[in-house]
Design a protein around this motif. Structure first.
Motif, PDB file in Angstrom:
ATOM      1  N   TYR A  96      47.158  21.944  12.721  1.00 46.62           N
ATOM      2  CA  TYR A  96      46.275  22.967  13.414  1.00 46.62           C
ATOM      3  C   TYR A  96      46.828  23.328  14.692  1.00 46.62           C
ATOM      4  N   LEU A  97      46.897  22.536  15.419  1.00 48.70           N
ATOM      5  CA  LEU A  97      47.261  22.810  16.848  1.00 48.70           C
ATOM      6  C   LEU A  97      48.426  23.444  17.231  1.00 48.70           C
ATOM      7  N   LYS A  98      49.317  23.049  16.156  1.00 48.38           N
ATOM      8  CA  LYS A  98      50.890  23.547  16.309  1.00 48.38           C
ATOM      9  C   LYS A  98      50.642  24.913  15.965  1.00 48.38           C
ATOM     10  N   ASP A  99      50.071  25.281  15.062  1.00 53.45           N
ATOM     11  CA  ASP A  99      49.723  26.570  14.461  1.00 53.45           C
ATOM     12  C   ASP A  99      48.551  27.489  15.496  1.00 53.45           C
ATOM     13  N   LYS A 100      48.156  26.996  16.572  1.00 51.90           N
ATOM     14  CA  LYS A 100      47.128  27.747  17.397  1.00 51.90           C
ATOM     15  C   LYS A 100      45.876  27.774  16.598  1.00 51.90           C
ATOM     16  N   LYS A 101      45.265  26.824  15.860  1.00 49.93           N
ATOM     17  CA  LYS A 101      44.189  27.063  15.165  1.00 49.93           C
ATOM     18  C   LYS A 101      43.209  26.215  15.649  1.00 49.93           C
ATOM     19  N   GLU A 102      42.756  26.286  16.970  1.00 53.00           N
ATOM     20  CA  GLU A 102      41.977  25.163  17.500  1.00 53.00           C
ATOM     21  C   GLU A 102      40.519  25.031  16.917  1.00 53.00           C
ATOM     22  N   ASP A 103      40.133  26.167  16.322  1.00 52.71           N
ATOM     23  CA  ASP A 103      38.779  26.201  15.881  1.00 52.71           C
ATOM     24  C   ASP A 103      38.777  25.384  14.463  1.00 52.71           C
ATOM     25  N   LEU A 104      39.768  25.387  13.707  1.00 56.77           N
ATOM     26  CA  LEU A 104      39.937  24.590  12.445  1.00 56.77           C
ATOM     27  C   LEU A 104      40.094  23.027  12.874  1.00 56.77           C
ATOM     28  N   ALA A 105      41.061  22.955  14.044  1.00 53.87           N
ATOM     29  CA  ALA A 105      41.147  21.606  14.330  1.00 53.87           C
ATOM     30  C   ALA A 105      39.667  20.964  14.814  1.00 53.87           C
ATOM     31  N   LEU A 106      39.029  21.608  15.534  1.00 52.18           N
ATOM     32  CA  LEU A 106      37.519  21.136  16.031  1.00 52.18           C
ATOM     33  C   LEU A 106      36.813  20.885  14.671  1.00 52.18           C
ATOM     34  N   SER A 107      36.739  21.681  13.745  1.00 53.02           N
ATOM     35  CA  SER A 107      36.023  21.761  12.452  1.00 53.02           C
ATOM     36  C   SER A 107      36.692  20.350  11.733  1.00 53.02           C
ATOM     37  N   ALA A 108      37.816  20.077  11.656  1.00 56.40           N
ATOM     38  CA  ALA A 108      38.561  18.845  11.238  1.00 56.40           C
ATOM     39  C   ALA A 108      38.041  17.627  11.788  1.00 56.40           C
ATOM     40  N   LEU A 109      37.713  17.792  13.166  1.00 49.98           N
ATOM     41  CA  LEU A 109      37.447  16.513  13.886  1.00 49.98           C
ATOM     42  C   LEU A 109      35.912  16.072  13.605  1.00 49.98           C
ATOM     43  N   LYS A 110      35.068  17.261  13.455  1.00 52.01           N
ATOM     44  CA  LYS A 110      33.737  17.121  13.580  1.00 52.01           C
ATOM     45  C   LYS A 110      33.507  15.894  12.238  1.00 52.01           C
ATOM     46  N   LYS A 111      33.457  15.819  11.206  1.00 53.79           N
ATOM     47  CA  LYS A 111      33.260  15.011  10.144  1.00 53.79           C
ATOM     48  C   LYS A 111      33.615  13.567  10.546  1.00 53.79           C
ATOM     49  N   PRO A 112      34.985  13.192  10.925  1.00 50.87           N
ATOM     50  CA  PRO A 112      35.529  12.013  11.497  1.00 50.87           C
ATOM     51  C   PRO A 112      34.839  11.441  12.423  1.00 50.87           C
ATOM     52  N   LEU A 134      43.969  11.909  19.857  1.00 48.04           N
ATOM     53  CA  LEU A 134      44.785  12.562  19.062  1.00 48.04           C
ATOM     54  C   LEU A 134      45.126  13.945  19.609  1.00 48.04           C
ATOM     55  N   TRP A 135      44.051  14.457  20.075  1.00 47.18           N
ATOM     56  CA  TRP A 135      44.237  15.940  20.717  1.00 47.18           C
ATOM     57  C   TRP A 135      45.265  15.825  21.791  1.00 47.18           C
ATOM     58  N   LEU A 136      45.290  15.075  22.482  1.00 43.67           N
ATOM     59  CA  LEU A 136      46.376  15.065  23.652  1.00 43.67           C
ATOM     60  C   LEU A 136      47.716  14.806  22.756  1.00 43.67           C
ATOM     61  N   TYR A 137      47.760  13.863  21.971  1.00 43.54           N
ATOM     62  CA  TYR A 137      48.962  13.513  21.341  1.00 43.54           C
ATOM     63  C   TYR A 137      49.381  14.912  20.791  1.00 43.54           C
ATOM     64  N   SER A 138      48.626  15.505  19.891  1.00 40.85           N
ATOM     65  CA  SER A 138      49.295  16.665  19.222  1.00 40.85           C
ATOM     66  C   SER A 138      49.669  17.767  20.126  1.00 40.85           C
ATOM     67  N   GLN A 139      49.287  17.734  21.444  1.00 43.72           N
ATOM     68  CA  GLN A 139      49.703  18.831  22.318  1.00 43.72           C
ATOM     69  C   GLN A 139      50.751  18.127  23.073  1.00 43.72           C
ATOM     70  N   ASN A 140      51.503  17.179  22.646  1.00 42.08           N
ATOM     71  CA  ASN A 140      52.617  16.555  23.384  1.00 42.08           C
ATOM     72  C   ASN A 140      52.122  16.208  24.884  1.00 42.08           C
ATOM     73  N   GLN A 141      51.282  15.707  25.092  1.00 42.11           N
ATOM     74  CA  GLN A 141      50.343  15.197  26.434  1.00 42.11           C
ATOM     75  C   GLN A 141      50.479  13.651  26.444  1.00 42.11           C
ATOM     76  N   GLN A 142      51.645  13.253  25.917  1.00 41.43           N
ATOM     77  CA  GLN A 142      51.452  11.552  25.738  1.00 41.43           C
ATOM     78  C   GLN A 142      51.383  11.107  27.138  1.00 41.43           C
ATOM     79  N   SER A 143      52.130  11.803  28.136  1.00 43.91           N
ATOM     80  CA  SER A 143      52.247  11.198  29.358  1.00 43.91           C
ATOM     81  C   SER A 143      50.710  11.170  30.068  1.00 43.91           C
ATOM     82  N   LEU A 144      49.814  12.078  30.018  1.00 46.31           N
ATOM     83  CA  LEU A 144      48.462  12.247  30.262  1.00 46.31           C
ATOM     84  C   LEU A 144      47.726  11.100  29.681  1.00 46.31           C
ATOM     85  N   ALA A 145      47.851  10.782  28.350  1.00 48.97           N
ATOM     86  CA  ALA A 145      47.265   9.953  27.724  1.00 48.97           C
ATOM     87  C   ALA A 145      47.602   8.465  28.144  1.00 48.97           C
TER      88      ALA A 145
END
Length: 471
Positions: A295-311, A373-384
């Motif tokens: 979702y984040l690769k396709d720039k669909k942040e709203d869907l990514a947040l929705s997918a995160l809510k239930k978990p 996972l949000w950071l990893y999905s945006q290639n922010q491994q160094s920040l994590a």
């Protein structure tokens, strides 16, 4: 799709952890909580640390995105495999040559006599590190096809091998028992590799490896670039995924300065703490990662947040229930699992106190797994990695202070403080606005609070009217 992957991962982890508890029950019965259990846990600590780091996402979070992007997938996979195998082989040989010095670093508070007893076990157990990398690599390849079964159930093979050895050596003297148990670890590693062979053959990955041999010769430059990209992501991801494991490793080192049995109390308590963390939080993060990344690769942040809510709410309910139940039933849990043979009532009470301190950090560590996972999905491994390193430093500082006053309990409590810092910093970079959007559901908040209150009442009634082990 998410829940199917979650159920596969969580069921495999659950089977492995049940067998792990049977293994630990046998170890507590045969070895108790003393010198010989301490030296085995020290010897097994380093390979077990890397097993968790590799197996709980660090390798996959870097390898799978790089594998997907690689033009020559077979050559890329083989080159990564060969590089890691050579490095781990050289590292294992180094540990073999300098076993006494390495052992002293692992348990600096041990006497020279104990170090001499532990060093051969460290060498044997360290070879498992090479085996577990092969297992992790093969598991990552299979996950490319969303095949999670072999990866999820492979830890069970290790526990089965150790259980068999423990049953065979239960009438043997203690040192010989831990020596044979170390060889059982290696046998389990070989079994884990063999478990992956059939699904690799069925999904025709051996053909990919064969093609990769040709690609290594003909497409060297392109493959080298893919490997460099992977390396830039892997090492930060490894640090970012391993805060709890490194903290546990440091705890073992510091515990070697405390009274005999302290390392064992930390080990047994941490083993129970790791069960809900693995079955719920780690299984959720493994299943959720491909979806969030897509979702984040396709720039669909709203869907990514929705997918995160239930978990998110799924983990809140389950992990909070585990925290409350674990703390209120700490004595009863340790008694049920371990108090037999050479594991005495005093050991039960001390381990239970350590366990309750660990449980304080369960919810923070679990939630940090999915928000990272949000950071990893945006290639922010160094920040994590920086977030994890800072929380680890805070935890080590707290350990050095709290162990002076609370001994083993202080070490466990410091780990929980580290988890709280990890979660707060992860949420800061995830975004507080997005976080409050996730939790802005008053019905779920009310249901969450109500369920915890009901749990407290039920456990209190059970302890009052049915059974209680008082301290």
């Amino acid at each position: 799709m998410f829940f199917k992957a979650f159920l596969t991962n969580s069921s495999g982890i659950l089977v492995s952890r049940i067998l792990g508890f049977i293994r630990d029950l046998l170890m507590a019965t045969i070895l108790g909580a003393g010198i010989y259990s301490d030296i085995f846990f020290v010897a097994f600590k380093l390979p077990n640390l890397f097993r968790r780091i590799f197996g709980e996402g660090a390798f996959n979070q870097s390898f799978l995105p790089s594998f997907l992007k690689a033009r020559y997938k077979g050559g890329f996979a083989l080159k990564v495999f060969l590089i890691f195998c050579i490095l781990l082989l050289l590292l294992s040989l180094f540990v073999w040559v300098f076993s006494l010095e390495i052992t002293k670093l692992l348990a600096y508070g041990f006497s020279e006599e104990l170090i001499a007893l532990t060093a051969p076990l460290v060498v044997i157990n360290f070879w498992y590190l090479l085996l577990v990398f092969v297992v992790t690599f093969l598991g990552a390849i299979l996950q490319y096809k969303r095949n999670f079964t072999a990866w999820a159930y492979s830890p069970a093979v290790l526990n089965l091998a150790m259980i068999v050895v423990l049953l065979l050596v239960q009438n043997t003297d203690s040192y010989r028992s831990v020596l044979y148990l170390s060889y059982g670890v290696l046998a389990g590693g070989v079994g884990q590799i063999l478990l992956h062979i059939y699904p690799l053959w069925r999904l025709k990955f051996f053909k990919l490896f064969y093609v990769g041999i040709k690609e290594l010769k003909a497409k060297k430059d392109s493959i080298t670039q893919s490997v460099k990209s992977f390396n830039k992501q892997f090492f930060p991801a490894m640090i970012g995924s391993s805060t709890a494991q490194i903290a546990s490793f440091v705890d073992t080192l510091l515990a070697s300065f405390l009274s005999s049995g302290t390392i064992s109390y930390l080990y047994y308590a941490n083993r129970i703490f790791q069960l809900p963390l693995a079955v719920f939080a780690i299984a959720t993060s493994v299943a959720l990662f491909p979806l969030i990344a897509k979702y984040l690769k396709d720039k669909k942040e709203d869907l990514a947040l929705s997918a995160l809510k239930k978990p998110f709410w799924f983990l809140c309910f389950l992990l909070s229930a585990c925290v409350v139940g674990g703390i209120l039933l700490r004595n009863e849990i340790i008694w049920l699992l371990f108090e037999r043979g050479r594991f005495l009532r005093e050991d039960t009470l001390l381990s239970a106190a350590v366990f309750s301190a660990y449980m304080i950090g369960l919810l923070p560590f679990g939630l940090a797994k999915i928000f990272s996972l949000w950071l990893y999905s945006q290639n922010q491994q160094s920040l994590a990695a920086k977030i994890s390193a800072f929380s680890l430093v805070v935890g080590i500082f707290c350990s050095l202070v709290l162990m002076q006053f609370f001994q083993a309990v202080g070490l466990a409590l410091a780990g929980s403080i580290s988890g709280i810092v990890l979660l707060l910093l992860t949420l800061h970079y995830f975004g507080w606005d997005k976080f409050f959007t996730l939790i802005r559901d008053w019905r779920l908040i009310a249901l969450w609070i109500l369920s915890l209150c009901v749990e407290v009442l039920l456990i209190s009634a059970f302890k009052h009217f049915v059974f209680e082990i008082s301290s």
